[in-house]
Design a protein around this motif. Structure first.
Motif, PDB file in Angstrom:
ATOM      1  N   HIS A   1      21.300  -3.677 -20.302  1.00  0.00           N
ATOM      2  CA  HIS A   1      20.193  -2.853 -20.589  1.00  0.00           C
ATOM      3  C   HIS A   1      19.977  -2.400 -22.178  1.00  0.00           C
ATOM      4  O   HIS A   1      20.807  -2.481 -22.695  1.00  0.00           O
ATOM      5  CB  HIS A   1      20.005  -1.532 -19.763  1.00  0.00           C
TER       6      HIS A   1
ATOM      7  N   GLY B   1       9.824  -4.916 -20.226  1.00  0.00           N
ATOM      8  CA  GLY B   1       9.935  -4.119 -19.013  1.00  0.00           C
ATOM      9  C   GLY B   1       8.851  -2.938 -18.875  1.00  0.00           C
ATOM     10  O   GLY B   1       8.392  -2.568 -17.640  1.00  0.00           O
ATOM     11  N   LEU B   2       7.970  -2.568 -19.873  1.00  0.00           N
ATOM     12  CA  LEU B   2       6.867  -1.641 -19.807  1.00  0.00           C
ATOM     13  C   LEU B   2       5.419  -2.106 -19.700  1.00  0.00           C
ATOM     14  O   LEU B   2       4.697  -1.494 -19.640  1.00  0.00           O
ATOM     15  CB  LEU B   2       6.921  -0.509 -20.931  1.00  0.00           C
TER      16      LEU B   2
ATOM     17  N   ARG C   1      11.935   2.426 -14.403  1.00  0.00           N
ATOM     18  CA  ARG C   1      12.239   2.200 -15.850  1.00  0.00           C
ATOM     19  C   ARG C   1      12.909   3.314 -16.329  1.00  0.00           C
ATOM     20  O   ARG C   1      13.226   3.351 -17.658  1.00  0.00           O
ATOM     21  CB  ARG C   1      11.118   1.655 -16.766  1.00  0.00           C
TER      22      ARG C   1
ATOM     23  N   LEU D   1      15.745  -0.491 -19.930  1.00  0.00           N
ATOM     24  CA  LEU D   1      14.909  -1.896 -19.833  1.00  0.00           C
ATOM     25  C   LEU D   1      15.996  -2.889 -19.763  1.00  0.00           C
ATOM     26  O   LEU D   1      16.774  -2.996 -20.694  1.00  0.00           O
ATOM     27  CB  LEU D   1      14.046  -1.872 -20.979  1.00  0.00           C
TER      28      LEU D   1
ATOM     29  N   TRP E   1      15.059  -9.744 -17.982  1.00  0.00           N
ATOM     30  CA  TRP E   1      13.514  -9.401 -17.358  1.00  0.00           C
ATOM     31  C   TRP E   1      12.926 -10.499 -16.661  1.00  0.00           C
ATOM     32  O   TRP E   1      13.405 -11.834 -16.678  1.00  0.00           O
ATOM     33  CB  TRP E   1      12.785  -9.481 -18.958  1.00  0.00           C
TER      34      TRP E   1
END
Length: 366
Positions: A84, A109-110, A138, A209, A213
């Motif tokens: 992460h 991730g966002l 998250r 995050l 991914w």
């Protein structure tokens, strides 16, 4: 720390409602809060409301409690593990800018949460979410300050009691347990009994995050955009761009038309309740959830009740998305909070009478 008396709030709420704050404190560092709490005129009552981007409030009159306007800035990587990236952002950072910055830094991730209005400090309060991702997915931890004594404390995800557009910060305190004890508590069976609404102010938020991914493409709008673009394996930046395009096509820009984004939560019902509604309303838009419940599209129900494009006074229902209420006035002729509340209640009545569903507003009424 800057303190303003009789401060105008119209420019600080995205609905553009005219109102004033008797005392507005510009909080630019965490220490500003305990420093102010130690001084008059706040006194023993310590009545405080917190203002971030002003995108989730409806102001119905001049505000007597002290307004803390959160302006704590900063974005940084605080830790990197094998799996992460953990980033920390100040409560005053604009949320969309946090999303764009994280992608630019190589921390995906966002992206599904792009263009959600408001600030980073408000994100955990509302447990913001869009297109299959919620903040809790998250979230790492946050820092806050106890308004009763000015002490700093931190909370992990479980202690925030996240739910659909919900958190411990939206519930009134049920007891007087010191927040330092709440922060140390583990395995709490009913954390909402420790509600922190009006009792704590978030200063920093940390997000976790994943390096491994994977795109979140479960929502129909994103699937359509993927087919339209012909990209089989979209990047995080692709999804960010698509979400921005979708939201801009559906939702009004608060800089052009005052609004607070989606005004009502999408209600969740049991599978049996949904079947009963479908028997009466076969076209109702609904989404199955992982816990077996069904999420109903509030915007569809409002539209089905004929509210799209309608208005009460200067409060209107956006003609391109019935879930959004808008300010049809301008400047000194702006909508009032009372008109917004009246329109919202009329919509709730219509939806309840037709569907038997009580819609819950997302914005907080001051």
């Amino acid at each position: 720390m800057l303190v303003e008396k009789n401060a105008p709030l119209q420019q600080y709420n995205t609905f553009g409602i005219m109102a004033r704050a008797m005392n507005l404190v510009r909080v630019q560092s965490p220490q500003d809060i305990p420093d102010f709490l130690a001084q008059p005129p706040l006194g023993a009552s310590r009545q405080v409301v917190v203002l971030g981007g002003g995108s989730n409030i409806v102001i119905t009159g001049d505000v007597e409690p002290t307004v803390f306007k959160m302006e704590i800035m900063g974005k940084r990587l605080v830790e990197e593990t094998d799996k992460h990236y953990i980033i920390e952002v100040g409560a005053g950072e604009v949320w969309h800018e946090v999303v764009a910055w994280s992608l630019a830094q190589g921390y995906p991730g966002l992206e599904n949460l792009a263009l959600i209005p408001g600030t980073a400090g408000a994100a955990p309060v509302q447990n913001i979410g869009a297109y299959g991702v919620e903040l809790q997915d998250r979230f790492d931890s946050l820092d806050a300050i106890d308004l009763s004594n000015g002490q700093h404390f931190s909370l992990q995800a479980a202690q925030c009691a996240f739910g659909y557009r919900d958190s411990v910060f939206k519930h009134a305190p049920a007891e007087t347990m010191p927040l330092t004890m709440i922060a140390r508590a583990t395995g709490v069976a009913e954390p909402r009994g420790m509600g922190l609404a009006g009792r704590a102010v978030i200063t920093h938020v940390r997000l976790r995050l994943a390096k491994d991914w994977k795109p979140e493409l479960g929502y129909l709008d994103l699937a359509r955009k993927q087919a339209e673009k012909g990209i089989e394996h979209p990047s995080a930046q692709d999804i960010f761009d698509w979400v921005v395009e979708i939201r801009r096509a559906k939702l009004p820009d608060p800089a052009q038309i005052g609004n607070a984004g989606s005004f009502f939560k999408n209600p969740q019902v049991s599978a049996d309740q949904c079947e009963d509604i479908i028997a009466r309303e076969p076209k109702i838009v609904h989404y199955p959830m992982l816990d077996g419940s069904i999420k109903l599209a509030a915007g569809w129900m409002i539209d089905a009740c004929g509210w799209r494009g309608k208005s009460i006074g200067k409060a209107g229902v956006y003609d391109r998305q019935a879930l959004v209420l808008v300010n049809l006035g301008d400047g000194e002729g702006s909508v009032t909070g009372g008109e917004v509340v009246t329109l919202a209640r009329a919509i709730q009545t219509s939806v309840y009478e037709r569907f038997g569903i009580q819609l819950e507003p997302e914005p907080v009424v001051w």
